[in-house]
Structures are given as structure tokens and as C-alpha cells.
Design a protein around this motif. Structure first.
Motif, PDB file in Angstrom:
ATOM      1  N   LYS A   1       0.850  -1.205   0.000  1.00 38.48           N
ATOM      2  CA  LYS A   1       0.000   0.000   0.000  1.00 38.48           C
ATOM      3  C   LYS A   1       0.879   1.246   0.000  1.00 38.48           C
ATOM      4  N   VAL A   2       0.311   2.348  -0.497  1.00 35.10           N
ATOM      5  CA  VAL A   2       1.069   3.598  -0.479  1.00 35.10           C
ATOM      6  C   VAL A   2       1.381   3.956   0.971  1.00 35.10           C
ATOM      7  N   PHE A   3       2.658   4.255   1.234  1.00 35.86           N
ATOM      8  CA  PHE A   3       3.079   4.648   2.581  1.00 35.86           C
ATOM      9  C   PHE A   3       2.532   6.047   2.884  1.00 35.86           C
ATOM     10  N   VAL A   4       1.940   6.206   4.061  1.00 42.95           N
ATOM     11  CA  VAL A   4       1.372   7.509   4.439  1.00 42.95           C
ATOM     12  C   VAL A   4       2.140   8.064   5.645  1.00 42.95           C
ATOM     13  N   THR A   5       2.589   9.316   5.525  1.00 44.96           N
ATOM     14  CA  THR A   5       3.370   9.925   6.621  1.00 44.96           C
ATOM     15  C   THR A   5       2.446  10.376   7.761  1.00 44.96           C
ATOM     16  N   ASP A   6       3.061  10.816   8.852  1.00 47.96           N
ATOM     17  CA  ASP A   6       2.277  11.326   9.992  1.00 47.96           C
ATOM     18  C   ASP A   6       1.466  12.561   9.609  1.00 47.96           C
ATOM     19  N   GLN A   7       1.852  13.219   8.511  1.00 46.49           N
ATOM     20  CA  GLN A   7       1.094  14.401   8.041  1.00 46.49           C
ATOM     21  C   GLN A   7       0.015  14.001   7.044  1.00 46.49           C
ATOM     22  N   GLY A   8      -0.093  12.707   6.703  1.00 46.36           N
ATOM     23  CA  GLY A   8      -1.079  12.261   5.719  1.00 46.36           C
ATOM     24  C   GLY A   8      -0.598  12.396   4.276  1.00 46.36           C
ATOM     25  N   ASN A   9       0.704  12.536   4.092  1.00 48.71           N
ATOM     26  CA  ASN A   9       1.250  12.697   2.739  1.00 48.71           C
ATOM     27  C   ASN A   9       1.900  11.411   2.246  1.00 48.71           C
ATOM     28  N   CYS A  10       2.380  11.432   0.979  1.00 46.07           N
ATOM     29  CA  CYS A  10       3.134  10.277   0.480  1.00 46.07           C
ATOM     30  C   CYS A  10       4.606  10.658   0.344  1.00 46.07           C
ATOM     31  N   ILE A  11       5.421   9.642   0.107  1.00 44.41           N
ATOM     32  CA  ILE A  11       6.863   9.880  -0.065  1.00 44.41           C
ATOM     33  C   ILE A  11       7.245   9.438  -1.477  1.00 44.41           C
ATOM     34  N   VAL A  12       7.934  10.317  -2.184  1.00 44.22           N
ATOM     35  CA  VAL A  12       8.557   9.914  -3.448  1.00 44.22           C
ATOM     36  C   VAL A  12      10.024   9.632  -3.125  1.00 44.22           C
ATOM     37  N   ASP A  13      10.488   8.402  -3.395  1.00 41.25           N
ATOM     38  CA  ASP A  13      11.912   8.098  -3.218  1.00 41.25           C
ATOM     39  C   ASP A  13      12.595   8.379  -4.546  1.00 41.25           C
ATOM     40  N   ALA A  14      13.520   9.332  -4.533  1.00 38.17           N
ATOM     41  CA  ALA A  14      14.091   9.832  -5.786  1.00 38.17           C
ATOM     42  C   ALA A  14      15.566   9.461  -5.915  1.00 38.17           C
ATOM     43  N   ASP A  15      15.860   8.793  -7.028  1.00 38.85           N
ATOM     44  CA  ASP A  15      17.234   8.381  -7.306  1.00 38.85           C
ATOM     45  C   ASP A  15      17.884   9.410  -8.233  1.00 38.85           C
ATOM     46  N   PHE A  16      18.902  10.092  -7.711  1.00 39.16           N
ATOM     47  CA  PHE A  16      19.645  11.063  -8.530  1.00 39.16           C
ATOM     48  C   PHE A  16      21.049  10.553  -8.843  1.00 39.16           C
ATOM     49  N   GLY A  17      21.310   9.275  -8.562  1.00 37.15           N
ATOM     50  CA  GLY A  17      22.685   8.782  -8.676  1.00 37.15           C
ATOM     51  C   GLY A  17      23.519   9.451  -7.596  1.00 37.15           C
TER      52      GLY A  17
END
Ligand code: 5RP
Length: 227
Positions: free
Chosen positions: A168-184
Motif C-alpha cells: 500500500k502507499v506509505f502515508v506519513t504522519d502528516q497524511g502525505n506520500c513519499i517519493v523516493d528519488a534516485d539522482f545517482g
């Protein structure tokens, strides 16, 4: 034969060293994650022995643990400054740059560290890197803007994906989602941080710059300090 590194022991040693900085009547910021966990247990023990502090938690998870140990929690908006915060990191460099947010608590962690006089980070030796970026940069995003944020991250050279937990989409304590971003590997963390800050819909990102005064790293049977 090469000796296996005991990362749990390194976390514990770093936490014990950091907790020595806490004195009576301080306001203490409590971090989130498996390393901060040892700090909270140590503080709980010292509170049991008579230490008097007030604490601010960086997540609901930390809040529950602290409350179970009878650590006196206060509202972050009830004071002007925090004396000392002890928190973990997902990656750090010897010049105190960090990636945080693996546990999803980056927004509160950033606010708590920003309000803190003595910012102490603890970590096991696996977290030390020459250059940040092997660990993806967590970006807390208001759900309405998640597709837009993903496209903006792509436009600045990143490859993002929405974090999921148990399918399931991970939900933060603020009710938001997290984008995990790979920039190398990140060659210019300051400019990447600026670019991420400019994306509408981003609440906070996991590049922590100028938010550590001292990093205590567990190092085998000992600790090493970066400051
Ligand atoms: C949570 C964090 C943690 O400090 C970070 O993920 C390190 O966690 P751990 O000590 O479990 O490795 O930023 O948002």
C-alpha cells in the motif's frame, strides 16, 4: 578471516555516547528509527533513575515509545528552542551532509533539528559514505501533487517512485506520500536541495544540510566523532 561488523552494537554505542550530553531540565528532541530507538531506551532508563527532561518526538512511533517509558512529552509549539536532539541518518559524509527520511519522518525531523541548539546524529558505520546518493532521497509530497512532483523530479535528473509498504502507499504522519528519488551520486547537494525546495507540492526532502553539529558513529567496539 574478516571480522563481521555488529551494526546493532554500533548503534547502541553511538546512542549511549550521545545520551551523555543530556542534562537535567533540558528540552530534548527524540529522533525516529532503529538507531534513535536505542537513544530513547537509554533516556527512559535515565528518567527512571531521576533525570528530569521534557521531550519532543519526531514521529507518532517515537511518541508512543517515549510515552511507554514515561518520558515527559511536550508540544513542539509550546517552546522556542530545543536544547539537544539525537536522531539517526540513512547516509552521512564526514563533512556532515546527510540523507534522512528512510523511516518517513523527515518533515518533523527537519523542523525539530532546525529548532535545536545541539544537533547530534548517531549512526552505525554502514551509513558513512564518500558522496551522498546511493540511498534514494525521500521527498514528502502532498498526494494531490504526486504526479506533478514525479515529473518535476524527472526534469531535474531524478527517477522517483512512490513509496509503498506492504503493497500500500506509505502515508506519513502528516497524511502525505513519499517519493523516493534516485539522482545517482549527488555531486552538488546544495543545488539539488534548492531545486527540490522549489517544486510546488513538496513539503520536505531528505537532504539535510547544516542540520548536524556532531555525528557519533559506532565503530566496532568504539565510537568515532565527526564535527
Ligand atoms: C527516519 C530517519 C531515520 O533517522 C533514518 O531513516 C535512519 O534510520 P535507522 O536508524 O533505522 O537506520 O530519517 O525518517
Amino acid at each position: 578471516m574478516k571480522k563481521r561488523v555488529d551494526l546493532e552494537k554500533e548503534k547502541l554505542l553511538a546512542a549511549r555516547e550521545a545520551v551523555k550530553l543530556i542534562e537535567n531540565n533540558m528540552i530534548v528532541g527524540l529522533g525516529t528509527g532503529s538507531t534513535a530507538y536505542y537513544t530513547i531506551l537509554e533516556i527512559g532508563q535515565r528518567v527512571k533513575e531521576g533525570l528530569k527532561i521534557k521531550a519532543i518526538a519526531t514521529s507518532r512511533q517515537t511518541e508512543e515509545l517515549a510515552a511507554s517509558l514515561k518520558i515527559d512529552l511536550i508540544d513542539i509549539n509550546s517552546m522556542d528552542a530545543i536544547d539537544v536532539t539525537i536522531d539517526g541518518a540513512d547516509e552521512f559524509t564526514s563533512d556532515l551532509l546527510m540523507i534522512k527520511g528512510g523511516g518517513g519522518a523527515l518533515f518533523r525531523e527537519k523542523i525539530v533539528l532546525s529548532l535545536t541548539t545541539k544537533k547530534i546524529i548517531i549512526a552505525d558505520s554502514s551509513k558513512k559514505v564518500e558522496k551522498l546518493g546511493k540511498f534514494k532521497v525521500p521527498v514528502e509530497t502532498v498526494p494531490f501533487s504526486s504526479r506533478y512532483v514525479l515529473s518535476q523530479i524527472a526534469s531535474i535528473g531524478g527517477n522517483g517512485e512512490i513509496r509503498k509498504k506492504e503493497g500500500k502507499v506509505f502515508v506519513t504522519d502528516q497524511g502525505n506520500c513519499i517519493v523516493d528519488a534516485d539522482f545517482g551520486l549527488i555531486h552538488d547537494p546544495e543545488s539539488l536541495a534548492k531545486n527540490l525546495n522549489q517544486i510546488e507540492g513538496v513539503l520536505a526532502h531528505g537532504l539535510f544540510i547544516g542540520l548536524a553539529d556532531k555525528i557519533i558513529m559506532g565503530n566496532g567496539d568504539d565510537t568515532a566523532v565527526f564535527e
